[in-house]
Motif scaffolding. Structure first.
Motif, PDB file in Angstrom:
ATOM      1  N   PHE A  22      70.551  84.721  89.310  1.00  0.00           N
ATOM      2  CA  PHE A  22      69.410  84.957  90.186  1.00  0.00           C
ATOM      3  C   PHE A  22      69.786  84.754  91.648  1.00  0.00           C
ATOM      4  CE2 PHE A  22      65.659  83.344  92.454  1.00  0.00           C
ATOM      5  CZ  PHE A  22      64.853  84.464  92.352  1.00  0.00           C
ATOM      6  N   ILE A  23      70.513  83.705  91.952  1.00  0.00           N
ATOM      7  CA  ILE A  23      70.950  83.457  93.332  1.00  0.00           C
ATOM      8  C   ILE A  23      71.845  84.593  93.817  1.00  0.00           C
ATOM      9  CG2 ILE A  23      72.366  81.921  94.764  1.00  0.00           C
ATOM     10  CD1 ILE A  23      71.231  79.585  93.101  1.00  0.00           C
ATOM     11  N   LYS A  27      71.001  87.066  97.067  1.00  0.00           N
ATOM     12  CA  LYS A  27      71.916  87.189  98.196  1.00  0.00           C
ATOM     13  C   LYS A  27      72.449  88.605  98.378  1.00  0.00           C
ATOM     14  CE  LYS A  27      73.497  82.479  98.593  1.00  0.00           C
ATOM     15  NZ  LYS A  27      74.641  81.585  98.696  1.00  0.00           N
ATOM     16  N   SER A  28      72.518  89.385  97.296  1.00  0.00           N
ATOM     17  CA  SER A  28      73.024  90.750  97.413  1.00  0.00           C
ATOM     18  C   SER A  28      71.937  91.729  97.842  1.00  0.00           C
ATOM     19  CB  SER A  28      73.647  91.206  96.097  1.00  0.00           C
ATOM     20  OG  SER A  28      72.657  91.337  95.100  1.00  0.00           O
ATOM     21  N   GLY A  29      70.696  91.284  97.991  1.00  0.00           N
ATOM     22  CA  GLY A  29      69.624  92.117  98.507  1.00  0.00           C
ATOM     23  C   GLY A  29      68.914  92.963  97.480  1.00  0.00           C
ATOM     24  N   GLN A  30      68.916  92.568  96.243  1.00  0.00           N
ATOM     25  CA  GLN A  30      68.262  93.355  95.201  1.00  0.00           C
ATOM     26  C   GLN A  30      66.744  93.349  95.330  1.00  0.00           C
ATOM     27  OE1 GLN A  30      69.485  94.365  91.791  1.00  0.00           O
ATOM     28  NE2 GLN A  30      71.622  94.291  92.374  1.00  0.00           N
ATOM     29  N   TYR A  31      66.175  92.340  95.966  1.00  0.00           N
ATOM     30  CA  TYR A  31      64.720  92.213  96.039  1.00  0.00           C
ATOM     31  C   TYR A  31      64.191  92.449  97.450  1.00  0.00           C
ATOM     32  CZ  TYR A  31      65.814  89.854  91.692  1.00  0.00           C
ATOM     33  OH  TYR A  31      66.299  89.546  90.453  1.00  0.00           O
TER      34      TYR A  31
END
Length: 72
Positions: A22-23, A27-31
């Protein structure tokens, strides 16, 4: 009771893996943009789909066209 000694560490390990995943996704910008793709599907393209109709493009003013207008 002896099964709990095995199931609790497995549950904690799975929980740690889920939290790390989840973290990583946050951090990768999925949301970042949840509504953009939903609105984008509703927007029309600029290309006309009906044959024979053309979209009028606005005339762009440039420095060269200003000079030509002054010389006329």
């Amino acid at each position: 009771m002896e099964a709990l000694y095995m199931l609790i560490p497995i549950a904690i390990g799975v929980m740690i893996i889920v939290v790390i995943a989840f973290i990583y996704t946050v951090k990768s910008g999925q949301y970042d943009d949840l509504e953009g793709p939903a609105h984008r599907i509703l927007m029309d393209d600029d290309d006309p789909r009906i044959p024979g109709q053309q979209v009028k493009q606005p005339h762009k003013k440039t420095a060269e066209s200003d000079i030509e207008d002054k010389n006329r």
